[in-house]
Design a protein around this motif. Sequence first.
Motif, PDB file in Angstrom:
ATOM      1  N   ARG A   1      28.583  29.350  19.051  1.00  0.00           N
ATOM      2  CA  ARG A   1      27.263  29.924  18.792  1.00  0.00           C
ATOM      3  C   ARG A   1      27.237  30.641  17.444  1.00  0.00           C
ATOM      4  O   ARG A   1      26.450  31.561  17.228  1.00  0.00           O
ATOM      5  CB  ARG A   1      26.883  30.912  19.911  1.00  0.00           C
ATOM      6  N   PHE A   2      28.083  30.234  16.537  1.00  0.00           N
ATOM      7  CA  PHE A   2      28.206  30.877  15.229  1.00  0.00           C
ATOM      8  C   PHE A   2      27.962  29.886  14.103  1.00  0.00           C
ATOM      9  O   PHE A   2      28.225  28.690  14.238  1.00  0.00           O
ATOM     10  CB  PHE A   2      29.612  31.468  15.036  1.00  0.00           C
ATOM     11  N   THR A   3      27.492  30.415  12.983  1.00  0.00           N
ATOM     12  CA  THR A   3      27.504  29.685  11.719  1.00  0.00           C
ATOM     13  C   THR A   3      27.771  30.707  10.626  1.00  0.00           C
ATOM     14  O   THR A   3      27.412  31.880  10.768  1.00  0.00           O
ATOM     15  CB  THR A   3      26.182  28.926  11.475  1.00  0.00           C
ATOM     16  N   VAL A   4      28.428  30.277   9.556  1.00  0.00           N
ATOM     17  CA  VAL A   4      28.748  31.170   8.441  1.00  0.00           C
ATOM     18  C   VAL A   4      28.123  30.588   7.179  1.00  0.00           C
ATOM     19  O   VAL A   4      28.423  29.453   6.795  1.00  0.00           O
ATOM     20  CB  VAL A   4      30.264  31.335   8.273  1.00  0.00           C
ATOM     21  N   ILE A   5      27.260  31.374   6.549  1.00  0.00           N
ATOM     22  CA  ILE A   5      26.507  30.922   5.387  1.00  0.00           C
ATOM     23  C   ILE A   5      26.680  31.937   4.258  1.00  0.00           C
ATOM     24  O   ILE A   5      26.624  33.146   4.485  1.00  0.00           O
ATOM     25  CB  ILE A   5      25.003  30.774   5.728  1.00  0.00           C
ATOM     26  N   THR A   6      26.875  31.444   3.043  1.00  0.00           N
ATOM     27  CA  THR A   6      27.048  32.317   1.887  1.00  0.00           C
ATOM     28  C   THR A   6      25.698  32.666   1.274  1.00  0.00           C
ATOM     29  O   THR A   6      24.881  31.784   1.002  1.00  0.00           O
ATOM     30  CB  THR A   6      27.931  31.646   0.826  1.00  0.00           C
ATOM     31  N   ASP A   7      25.471  33.960   1.083  1.00  0.00           N
ATOM     32  CA  ASP A   7      24.322  34.449   0.326  1.00  0.00           C
ATOM     33  C   ASP A   7      24.680  34.288  -1.152  1.00  0.00           C
ATOM     34  O   ASP A   7      25.487  35.038  -1.699  1.00  0.00           O
ATOM     35  CB  ASP A   7      24.062  35.922   0.674  1.00  0.00           C
ATOM     36  N   ALA A   8      24.119  33.268  -1.790  1.00  0.00           N
ATOM     37  CA  ALA A   8      24.510  32.925  -3.160  1.00  0.00           C
ATOM     38  C   ALA A   8      24.193  34.044  -4.138  1.00  0.00           C
ATOM     39  O   ALA A   8      24.905  34.237  -5.130  1.00  0.00           O
ATOM     40  CB  ALA A   8      23.809  31.632  -3.589  1.00  0.00           C
ATOM     41  N   GLU A   9      23.148  34.799  -3.881  1.00  0.00           N
ATOM     42  CA  GLU A   9      22.744  35.876  -4.782  1.00  0.00           C
ATOM     43  C   GLU A   9      23.705  37.057  -4.719  1.00  0.00           C
ATOM     44  O   GLU A   9      23.977  37.713  -5.719  1.00  0.00           O
ATOM     45  CB  GLU A   9      21.327  36.319  -4.410  1.00  0.00           C
ATOM     46  N   ARG A  10      24.245  37.315  -3.512  1.00  0.00           N
ATOM     47  CA  ARG A  10      25.076  38.504  -3.304  1.00  0.00           C
ATOM     48  C   ARG A  10      26.565  38.189  -3.168  1.00  0.00           C
ATOM     49  O   ARG A  10      27.360  39.098  -2.964  1.00  0.00           O
ATOM     50  CB  ARG A  10      24.602  39.238  -2.042  1.00  0.00           C
ATOM     51  N   ASP A  11      26.950  36.925  -3.249  1.00  0.00           N
ATOM     52  CA  ASP A  11      28.351  36.533  -3.040  1.00  0.00           C
ATOM     53  C   ASP A  11      28.877  37.113  -1.727  1.00  0.00           C
ATOM     54  O   ASP A  11      29.950  37.720  -1.684  1.00  0.00           O
ATOM     55  CB  ASP A  11      29.231  36.998  -4.200  1.00  0.00           C
ATOM     56  N   GLU A  12      28.139  36.875  -0.665  1.00  0.00           N
ATOM     57  CA  GLU A  12      28.519  37.408   0.650  1.00  0.00           C
ATOM     58  C   GLU A  12      28.473  36.289   1.679  1.00  0.00           C
ATOM     59  O   GLU A  12      27.456  35.598   1.821  1.00  0.00           O
ATOM     60  CB  GLU A  12      27.565  38.523   1.079  1.00  0.00           C
ATOM     61  N   LYS A  13      29.595  36.108   2.392  1.00  0.00           N
ATOM     62  CA  LYS A  13      29.594  35.166   3.499  1.00  0.00           C
ATOM     63  C   LYS A  13      29.031  35.874   4.729  1.00  0.00           C
ATOM     64  O   LYS A  13      29.610  36.850   5.207  1.00  0.00           O
ATOM     65  CB  LYS A  13      31.012  34.652   3.777  1.00  0.00           C
ATOM     66  N   MET A  14      27.929  35.343   5.248  1.00  0.00           N
ATOM     67  CA  MET A  14      27.221  36.000   6.344  1.00  0.00           C
ATOM     68  C   MET A  14      27.554  35.334   7.672  1.00  0.00           C
ATOM     69  O   MET A  14      27.435  34.111   7.806  1.00  0.00           O
ATOM     70  CB  MET A  14      25.711  35.935   6.105  1.00  0.00           C
ATOM     71  N   LEU A  15      27.960  36.127   8.650  1.00  0.00           N
ATOM     72  CA  LEU A  15      28.156  35.627  10.004  1.00  0.00           C
ATOM     73  C   LEU A  15      26.807  35.671  10.718  1.00  0.00           C
ATOM     74  O   LEU A  15      26.160  36.709  10.785  1.00  0.00           O
ATOM     75  CB  LEU A  15      29.177  36.489  10.746  1.00  0.00           C
ATOM     76  N   ILE A  16      26.413  34.526  11.237  1.00  0.00           N
ATOM     77  CA  ILE A  16      25.149  34.401  11.963  1.00  0.00           C
ATOM     78  C   ILE A  16      25.487  33.917  13.362  1.00  0.00           C
ATOM     79  O   ILE A  16      26.207  32.927  13.532  1.00  0.00           O
ATOM     80  CB  ILE A  16      24.193  33.442  11.230  1.00  0.00           C
ATOM     81  N   ALA A  17      24.992  34.642  14.365  1.00  0.00           N
ATOM     82  CA  ALA A  17      25.386  34.365  15.745  1.00  0.00           C
ATOM     83  C   ALA A  17      24.167  34.332  16.640  1.00  0.00           C
ATOM     84  O   ALA A  17      23.235  35.122  16.493  1.00  0.00           O
ATOM     85  CB  ALA A  17      26.362  35.437  16.244  1.00  0.00           C
ATOM     86  N   GLY A  18      24.173  33.401  17.591  1.00  0.00           N
ATOM     87  CA  GLY A  18      23.083  33.333  18.562  1.00  0.00           C
ATOM     88  C   GLY A  18      22.956  31.955  19.165  1.00  0.00           C
ATOM     89  O   GLY A  18      23.598  30.996  18.716  1.00  0.00           O
ATOM     90  N   LEU A  19      22.127  31.854  20.167  1.00  0.00           N
ATOM     91  CA  LEU A  19      21.954  30.587  20.864  1.00  0.00           C
ATOM     92  C   LEU A  19      21.306  29.528  19.982  1.00  0.00           C
ATOM     93  O   LEU A  19      21.447  28.337  20.253  1.00  0.00           O
ATOM     94  CB  LEU A  19      21.135  30.805  22.136  1.00  0.00           C
ATOM     95  N   GLY A  20      20.618  29.951  18.927  1.00  0.00           N
ATOM     96  CA  GLY A  20      20.044  28.979  17.999  1.00  0.00           C
ATOM     97  C   GLY A  20      21.099  28.180  17.277  1.00  0.00           C
ATOM     98  O   GLY A  20      20.813  27.099  16.743  1.00  0.00           O
ATOM     99  N   ALA A  21      22.351  28.695  17.240  1.00  0.00           N
ATOM    100  CA  ALA A  21      23.455  27.994  16.574  1.00  0.00           C
ATOM    101  C   ALA A  21      24.326  27.218  17.552  1.00  0.00           C
ATOM    102  O   ALA A  21      25.272  26.549  17.129  1.00  0.00           O
ATOM    103  CB  ALA A  21      24.324  28.999  15.817  1.00  0.00           C
ATOM    104  N   LEU A  22      24.031  27.293  18.836  1.00  0.00           N
ATOM    105  CA  LEU A  22      24.859  26.616  19.838  1.00  0.00           C
ATOM    106  C   LEU A  22      24.452  25.152  19.952  1.00  0.00           C
ATOM    107  O   LEU A  22      23.299  24.847  20.266  1.00  0.00           O
ATOM    108  CB  LEU A  22      24.708  27.300  21.196  1.00  0.00           C
ATOM    109  N   PRO A  23      25.367  24.218  19.711  1.00  0.00           N
ATOM    110  CA  PRO A  23      24.991  22.805  19.833  1.00  0.00           C
ATOM    111  C   PRO A  23      24.558  22.440  21.254  1.00  0.00           C
ATOM    112  O   PRO A  23      25.111  22.951  22.235  1.00  0.00           O
ATOM    113  CB  PRO A  23      26.280  22.072  19.452  1.00  0.00           C
ATOM    114  N   LEU A  24      23.586  21.556  21.330  1.00  0.00           N
ATOM    115  CA  LEU A  24      23.189  20.998  22.621  1.00  0.00           C
ATOM    116  C   LEU A  24      24.283  20.078  23.144  1.00  0.00           C
ATOM    117  O   LEU A  24      24.553  20.029  24.346  1.00  0.00           O
ATOM    118  CB  LEU A  24      21.879  20.216  22.455  1.00  0.00           C
TER     119      LEU A  24
END
Length: 389
Positions: free
Chosen positions: A149-172
């Motif tokens: 239920r996780f995805t990790v995306i880089t904020d290109a403007e801030r050079d920050e890898k962001m942890l994003i968590a939730g059911l929206g990231a869970l594969p069907l």
Amino acid sequence: MTTAIVAPRQMLVGGGSLSRAGDLLRQLGLTRPLVVTDPWMVRSGTVDKLLTPLRAAGLAPEVFSDTVPDPTDTVVEAGAALLRDGRFDVLVGFGGGSPMDTAKAMAILAAAPEGARMREFKVPFAADRGALPIVCVPTTAGTGSEATRFTVITDAERDEKMLIAGLGALPLAAIVDYELTFTVPSRITADTGIDSLTHALEAFVSRRANPVSDMYAREAMRLIGPRLRDVWRRPDDAKAREDMMLGATLAGLAFSNASVALVHGMSRPIGAHFHVPHGLSNAMLLPAVTEFGLNSALPRYAEAARCMGVASGADADQVAGSRLLEELRALNRELEVPSPAAWGIEEARWNALVPTMAEQALASGSPANNPRVPDAGEIVDLYGRAFRG
């Protein structure tokens, strides 16, 4: 106490399972797939291994291949724009962690009002809404993203890898076909393999571990521990590839339900600032971080050593814990894992960014799951210890 356990609704696991991709989508009532992959998968023709069974089932997949190795919010925004016209009813992430994480983030962002930014969804926000269901097809044995239920995306403007968590990231659903890993280069095989081992170990010692995540983590370590060297030395070893692929998925299920800890918290900033591949930055940190927390969860680390086959039931916990540290260091040597210095990072730039990386690591929340919870100063010290290996 009640524990909420999440997992994909359906998983096809085994050699040749990719051939059933079209049947799986039709069974789920999905007919308009957008395949999210990377440029190499298209250039090499590897993506055709997925497109062929989808077309054989009467589907007409389209391809989005603008993903990058460290997925950025700008790529996600471009992908999400494709989804807003309603042409598609499912996203299929095909490749390593980057295409799968990109597909997840596209679904989450496309469910938000136009103009929303990816940074609005980083933890502690619960990203529970996705515009489309996601089906993941990993081509490496490592990230476990097909089951999390996780995805990790880089904020290109801030050079920050962001942890994003939730059911929206869970594969069907997921298709886990180890035959896709035979052509993976040795460096990626090693890095993704240590990544999956880190997932299992961190899930097992996490403060959020539970009986179900423990079950997944134990079996993942039993599969991965004896096989890492095998896939490095013998890339065509089918049994080793199969065990590593299953182990990586089980490790994904483990940390999706228990969370990762300090290694991942410290690893993400290294990737964001120095573009070190995620599995490799985990490997650079794993021995030092494990030593840091060892005595705070010694029985757990000792059991992990036994699961990996580097200690026996007759070994006292202190002995087993020491053997675990020896094994992690030996793996890094034998799999030729460089230190940040040996990888080519300039020491002055590293030292200048360490305070920022420590802040970003703490802000991710992952260090709070560690058996020994560090403060910023201790993280700075660990970065210093890891720099030269």
